[in-house]
Write an enzyme that holds these catalytic residues in place. Structure first.
Site, PDB file in Angstrom:
ATOM      1  N   ARG A 178       1.137  -1.495   0.258  1.00  0.00           N
ATOM      2  CA  ARG A 178       0.040  -0.033  -0.125  1.00  0.00           C
ATOM      3  C   ARG A 178       0.489   1.326   0.057  1.00  0.00           C
ATOM      4  NH1 ARG A 178      -3.152   1.831  -2.448  1.00  0.00           N
ATOM      5  NH2 ARG A 178      -3.646  -0.193  -2.653  1.00  0.00           N
ATOM      6  N   LYS A 195       2.065  24.919  -3.751  1.00  0.00           N
ATOM      7  CA  LYS A 195       0.976  24.127  -3.259  1.00  0.00           C
ATOM      8  C   LYS A 195       0.978  22.989  -3.231  1.00  0.00           C
ATOM      9  CE  LYS A 195      -2.093  27.737  -4.693  1.00  0.00           C
ATOM     10  NZ  LYS A 195      -2.643  28.981  -5.464  1.00  0.00           N
ATOM     11  N   LYS A 243       4.239  39.792  -3.197  1.00  0.00           N
ATOM     12  CA  LYS A 243       3.191  39.623  -4.001  1.00  0.00           C
ATOM     13  C   LYS A 243       2.892  41.090  -3.273  1.00  0.00           C
ATOM     14  CE  LYS A 243       2.609  34.972  -4.512  1.00  0.00           C
ATOM     15  NZ  LYS A 243       1.814  33.206  -3.751  1.00  0.00           N
ATOM     16  N   GLU A 286       4.403  40.072  -8.584  1.00  0.00           N
ATOM     17  CA  GLU A 286       3.238  40.126  -8.920  1.00  0.00           C
ATOM     18  C   GLU A 286       2.618  41.211  -8.625  1.00  0.00           C
ATOM     19  OE1 GLU A 286       0.448  36.531  -6.703  1.00  0.00           O
ATOM     20  OE2 GLU A 286      -0.375  38.278  -6.148  1.00  0.00           O
ATOM     21  N   ASP A 318      -1.540  38.132 -12.507  1.00  0.00           N
ATOM     22  CA  ASP A 318      -1.907  37.846 -11.446  1.00  0.00           C
ATOM     23  C   ASP A 318      -3.808  37.587 -11.690  1.00  0.00           C
ATOM     24  OD1 ASP A 318      -2.908  35.176  -9.487  1.00  0.00           O
ATOM     25  OD2 ASP A 318      -3.812  37.772  -8.030  1.00  0.00           O
TER      26      ASP A 318
END
Length: 284
Positions: free
Chosen positions: A98, A133, A165, A199, A220
């Protein structure tokens, strides 16, 4: 990034999670002398990733288990293809099954999805890249799978490159500096080899960022119209990356705007595990 030591650490942790006090079922039902032969079989077509990780699961349970890979990471396969063979003590094979499958199914799912994105933009100059992510603790595995699928890795971690960002820029400009001045000060404080990406979410933010000599500008959640306008405005002065709202349905149109890079979080956070199975025979 995906070193042998990293593979062994992650796989050992997964085995400990799955059988912290042994495999009670196999120990109760399978004779200690029994041996097993098994084949890793594709139930659907895809791209392989994680062959070495699959093999490590069996080796770490019992070094007597032998895994023979038939394909290399990055190879495409069809439904019904045999990807690897496994042979050794039956209890060990059953215990490792597994965990080995979980890794290779997950990684091959990412590689297969990435290959679909790459194929969708093959007629353009755009590169498909991943994001941060990723599943905590498994980033190297998932980013390796992206490369197997023909994609490229964005920065691996916060330590690799500077990517400012909106929240970062908000902190800087709150000090009374313009965006250009704030970015220039940040550049001056960094090693000369550090790549900087910024960004933006509006066309009017592009020029102040470019004035600071930034290497990559991320557009973005821009519309297709604004992406084309942004690419024209940058005019080769920086690498242009598109991000946000990227799917298999939209990626070709985004690539057609002329951007250099398309970052796709879905490669790692939304990939489906591929259907691979271990067909096993046990003998005394």
């Amino acid at each position: 990034m995906l070193t042998a030591a990293l593979i062994d650490r992650a796989v050992a942790a997964a085995l400990d999670e799955d059988a912290p006090w042994g495999d009670l079922t196999s120990e109760a039902l399978v004779p200690a002398t029994a041996t097993a032969r098994a084949q890793l079989v594709a139930r659907e077509q895809g791209v392989l990733a994680g062959g070495a990780v699959f093999a490590a699961a069996f080796r770490l349970v019992d070094p007597a288990v032998r895994v023979q890979s038939r394909l290399a990471d990055g190879d495409a396969f069809a439904a019904g293809d045999i990807l690897a063979t496994v042979q050794g003590p039956a209890r060990a094979v059953l215990t490792a099954e597994r965990v080995g499958l979980n890794f290779v199914q997950r990684m091959s799912g990412i590689a297969t999805l990435t290959a679909r994105y790459v194929a969708a933009v093959a007629h353009t100059r755009a590169r498909i890249v991943d994001t941060r992510k990723t599943t905590p603790g498994l980033r190297a595995f998932e980013k390796h799978a992206v490369v197997c699928g023909g994609g490229h890795n964005h920065r691996f971690s916060l330590s690799d490159a500077v990517m400012a960002k909106d929240n970062h820029l908000g902190v800087l400009t709150a000090q009374g500096l313009s965006v250009t001045e704030a970015l220039q000060r940040a550049k001056a404080a960094l090693p000369h080899t550090t790549h900087i990406e910024v960004e933006v979410d509006r066309l009017d933010q592009i020029e102040p960022v470019l004035a600071a000599g930034i290497g990559t500008i991320m557009l973005d959640n821009f519309t297709l119209h604004d992406l084309r306008a942004g690419v024209a405005q940058v005019a080769g002065r920086a690498t242009v990356e598109a991000s946000g709202g990227v799917s298999l349905d939209t990626v070709a149109a985004i690539a057609g705007t002329g951007v250099d890079v398309i970052s796709v979080g879905a490669l790692t956070h939304s990939a489906r595990a591929l259907d691979l199975g271990l067909d096993l025979r046990i003998s005394d």
